[in-house]
Design a protein around this motif. Structure first.
Motif, PDB file in Angstrom:
ATOM      1  N   UNK A 156       7.011   8.187  -6.040  1.00  0.00           N
ATOM      2  CA  UNK A 156       6.829   8.309  -4.595  1.00  0.00           C
ATOM      3  C   UNK A 156       7.190   9.733  -4.211  1.00  0.00           C
ATOM      4  N   UNK A 157       6.278  10.617  -4.462  1.00  0.00           N
ATOM      5  CA  UNK A 157       6.394  12.024  -4.081  1.00  0.00           C
ATOM      6  C   UNK A 157       7.433  12.837  -4.843  1.00  0.00           C
ATOM      7  N   UNK A 178       0.621  19.701  -8.497  1.00  0.00           N
ATOM      8  CA  UNK A 178       0.935  20.663  -7.454  1.00  0.00           C
ATOM      9  C   UNK A 178       1.908  19.975  -6.500  1.00  0.00           C
ATOM     10  N   UNK A 223       2.870  20.475  -3.675  1.00  0.00           N
ATOM     11  CA  UNK A 223       2.522  20.445  -2.262  1.00  0.00           C
ATOM     12  C   UNK A 223       1.390  19.490  -1.958  1.00  0.00           C
ATOM     13  N   UNK A 224       0.670  19.020  -2.976  1.00  0.00           N
ATOM     14  CA  UNK A 224      -0.483  18.159  -2.691  1.00  0.00           C
ATOM     15  C   UNK A 224      -0.270  16.757  -3.244  1.00  0.00           C
ATOM     16  N   UNK A 225      -1.136  15.860  -2.788  1.00  0.00           N
ATOM     17  CA  UNK A 225      -0.963  14.422  -3.030  1.00  0.00           C
ATOM     18  C   UNK A 225      -1.201  13.962  -4.460  1.00  0.00           C
ATOM     19  N   UNK A 226      -1.773  14.801  -5.282  1.00  0.00           N
ATOM     20  CA  UNK A 226      -2.168  14.339  -6.621  1.00  0.00           C
ATOM     21  C   UNK A 226      -0.975  13.858  -7.435  1.00  0.00           C
ATOM     22  N   UNK A 264       1.139  11.678  -6.486  1.00  0.00           N
ATOM     23  CA  UNK A 264       2.298  11.369  -5.657  1.00  0.00           C
ATOM     24  C   UNK A 264       2.627   9.888  -5.618  1.00  0.00           C
ATOM     25  N   UNK A 265       1.631   9.007  -5.756  1.00  0.00           N
ATOM     26  CA  UNK A 265       1.935   7.569  -5.695  1.00  0.00           C
ATOM     27  C   UNK A 265       1.477   6.857  -6.957  1.00  0.00           C
ATOM     28  N   UNK A 266       1.397   7.608  -8.054  1.00  0.00           N
ATOM     29  CA  UNK A 266       0.891   7.021  -9.297  1.00  0.00           C
ATOM     30  C   UNK A 266       1.967   6.289 -10.079  1.00  0.00           C
TER      31      UNK A 266
END
Lengths: 212, 516
Positions: free
Chosen positions: A51-52, A86, A88-91, A93-95
């Motif tokens: 989670x991020x 990255x 700063x980006x969502x990639x 982030x919730x995997x």
């Protein structure tokens, strides 16, 4: 995925920051989560949902082999494992992620505590964490019971069939009786009316789309 | 992350599974069986010999194989075992929620249309009506649609409302903040990365759309390019066709090249499938048919280039809404098909009565293809392939790099980094650039550019297997009209400056924006 996860206690996350956690307006960039086991475990896999969190370091508290007084030592298993390419980006982030024994720097054997150090350097996110932490123990190939191999081949363990989405054969065979009875009824009472699949008086009776 | 070796083997398993149902698989099996009679195949090394034989003799089949595998790359990578299926389609929870609430709005509007008009969602046509429709199949354009149908618009406001609850949105404008409507932090490519990914568009590379201009002698590039194109088509080389398409397809070869890239065949089974769909249209009337009629009348029929194809559009779109093969793409589309309950006398059953609900402008996805294909079944297969690979991403909310959210963000970022003064000016006068560019991107510029330019753009979409170029073009158009836009003082005048794109030449704009 090997077997069932080990029972463990996930302690509440501690933030690493200078100053008072409550009054300071700065958000911490590092969180520590400890996972404690009841008895020493040989770890095969650690799986969790991100989670991020951008980077993860895993340290384990190992019971030293061959020591009677139960001395323990902290060792690093995984250093700065990248979860988000990255920050700063969502990639990513919730995997969901898994860290396997083979990826670790040291053997995670006789482990009593796992420390997960989460880092998120970006200021874009309000919070970060890792969730649904599951730790799987190492499963040994040979069985625990001392059965000689020639004996074990006589009574092979029945493996569950890999049905691949097909229905269970036992269920199907029990309902076939009913279906056979239905076909008998159909055969005996044949009419000239056409059999529409879902027709009700010659038309579909679909009125509303469902919201669920 | 899963072990790379296992990930690869799962992908291979997926591809094999997909190929098993394909025509190619039975062809390969037949070839293998026939080759067993040949003397060079020996029993001891049977597997190796057969494999070598197939490899040598069926080169084009293998390439076809690779390309079919390409269709599988649309599929999301095999997810983590613990991940639920909706996570594999779309990992971000708030995106899934937004997509679900958008779908609910569409369903509500469809249901209210149902009750207002008193028309069922699906009904079997009475026999006389069926006969009439069969006779009129080629001229459905003469019908009048119902006026009470409301088509939903997909607006930039829907995108602007998308918010990540974990995102720190600071108050006020600073140089670091994002000035646009999209407040999501997705990974989009900036110009340096675009240059690396799209080298064939560079200034030093010849293109159709630039180097086929009337005053440039054709020997310089055009004739050679056409010769290579002919070779690619004769060898039926799908991967080469995709690479070739990056520099543009010649008008005469485009239809075949696109069909090759998309693996859209016109085999007897495809024609039969189309005929089955046509029969389904004749037998049953769906409510969404009225939406389709209205959409075609409002958009394509009013367009100078596309009004002649009105009948084709009906023939394709009415079949499309009944095609259950389209349901397969929902395994990687974050959207879900609308469902309904059928009341039977003794049972209730869920049915998928329509696969995709059309919205305003949907028919514009099909219209340009009518210039390429004149057989309805071929036109249909190409359109369906293009839809399940690209167009569906333009109207569903997801975090995919080709999805409309990423395209909007990429457009805004490109504009903000390269034309900050223009962006700031427009934003201050209340003319957010996305409000103007959104409609271009949702339709992939169909209906806004002249057809030959549009087809050159779509060549690159197919060639690079991504819709990013659409976002780059939107930014390039703003860059081109920057001087005029700096003079405007309201949203209406900004829209007037950008109202007519039909004279624009796409490739020079893209080249200058990316490489100059």
């Amino acid at each position: 995925m090997t077997g069932n996860p080990v029972d463990c206690t996930v302690k509440s996350t501690v933030a690493l920051q200078i100053g008072d956690v409550v009054s300071d307006s700065f958000r911490p960039g590092v969180y520590i989560t400890d996972v404690v086991f009841g008895e020493p475990v040989n770890i095969q896999e650690i799986s969790f949902k991100n989670s991020y969190t951008a980077f993860l370091t895993v340290r384990v508290l190992r019971k030293e082999a061959g020591s009677e007084d139960g001395s323990t030592k902290w060792v690093t298993c995984v250093r700065n494992h990248c979860l988000m390419a990255n920050p700063h980006t969502e990639e990513g982030s919730q995997d969901y992620f898994s860290i396997y024994r083979q990826q670790m720097l040291t053997q995670p054997d006789n482990v009593t505590t796992v420390r997960l150090i989460q880092r998120q350097p970006s200021s874009v996110w309000l919070n970060f964490n890792i969730e649904e932490i599951k730790i799987y123990p190492l499963v040994h190939e040979d069985s625990e019971r001392d059965v000689p191999s020639w004996l074990s081949t006589i009574t092979p363990v029945e493996e569950p069939l890999d049905l691949n989405g097909l229905p269970d054969p036992d269920e199907v065979s029990s309902s076939i009786q009913q279906m056979w009875a239905l076909t008998e009824i159909m055969q005996s009472s044949q009419t000239s009316a056409s059999i529409g699949r879902f027709d009700v008086d010659g038309s579909y009776d679909i009125n509303l789309l469902s919201y669920t | 992350m899963m072990d790379e070796g296992t990930e690869l083997s799962v992908t291979i398993a997926q591809i094999v599974q997909r190929l098993k149902g394909a025509h190619l698989h039975s062809q390969l099996e037949k070839q293998a069986r026939e080759c067993l009679h040949r003397p060079e195949i020996k029993l001891e090394s049977l597997k190796e010999d057969v494999r070598n034989f197939l490899r040598v003799s069926g080169t084009q089949d293998w390439v076809y194989c690779v390309y079919h595998a390409g269709a599988v790359t649309c599929l999301p990578p095999p997810g983590h075992p613990a991940a639920p299926p909706e996570h594999t389609k779309e990992p971000l929870a708030y995106m899934r929620k937004a997509q679900a609430s958008w779908e609910k709005r569409i369903l509500k509007s469809l249901n209210s249309m149902c009750t207002e008009l008193g028309v069922p969602l699906a009904r079997k046509r009475p026999i006389p009506e069926q006969k009439e429709l069969t006779n009129k199949w080629n001229e459905m354009g003469t019908d009048e649609p119902g006026d009470k149908c409301n088509l939903k618009f997909f607006t930039p406001q829907t995108m602007g409302c998308l918010k990540n609850p974990n995102h720190d949105c600071r108050e006020g404008l600073t140089a670091r903040s994002h000035w646009g409507l999209i407040q999501i932090s997705l990974n989009v490519r900036a110009i340096p990365q675009m240059r690396e990914a799209y080298p064939e568009l560079s200034l030093t590379c010849c293109q159709l759309g630039i180097d086929d201009h009337a005053h440039i002698p054709p020997d310089l590039f055009e004739s050679e390019h056409i010769r290579i194109g002919n070779k690619v088509v004769s060898e039926q080389d799908s991967a080469a066709a995709q690479q070739y398409s990056r520099q543009g397809c010649p008008t005469g070869l485009r239809a075949q090249l696109w069909a090759l890239i998309l693996n859209a065949t016109n085999e007897p089974e495809d024609i039969m499938h189309y005929e089955q769909l046509k029969a389904a249209v004749i037998h049953h009337d769906l409510l969404v048919d009225n939406l389709i009629y209205k959409d075609v009348k409002l958009t394509a029929s009013n367009d100078d280039y596309y009004f002649v194809f009105e009948d084709f559009l009906y023939q394709v779109l009415l079949c499309f809404s009944r095609d259950t093969a389209v349901l397969e793409h929902f395994s990687y589309n974050s959207a879900t098909p609308p469902k309904s309950y059928i009341q039977g006398k003794t049972f209730m059953s869920v049915c998928v009565c329509v696969c995709v609900v059309p919205f305003h402008g949907f028919s514009m996805y099909v219209a340009p293809l009518c210039f390429l294909y004149n057989e309805p079944s071929k036109l249909y297969s190409v359109f369906r392939e293009m839809y399940v690979r690209y167009f569906f991403r333009l109207h569903s909310i997801s975090s995919s790099p080709s999805g409309i959210v990423s395209l909007c963000l990429q457009f805004e970022r490109l504009l903000q980094s390269h034309l900050p003064q223009l962006f700031y000016h427009l934003q201050k006068i209340g003319a957010q650039p996305l409000r103007i560019a959104f409609k271009w991107m949702v339709r992939a510029f169909s209906g806004y550019l002249s057809t030959d330019q549009l087809l050159l753009l779509w060549d690159r979409v197919l060639g690079y297997d991504s819709l990013e170029i659409v976002a780059v073009l939107a930014a390039a158009v703003f860059a081109f009209r920057a001087e005029n836009l700096m003079e405007v003082t309201s949203l209406a005048s900004a829209e007037a400056v950008l109202a007519d794109l039909s004279t624009l030449k796409v490739m020079p704009l893209l080249q200058i924006f990316l490489f100059a």
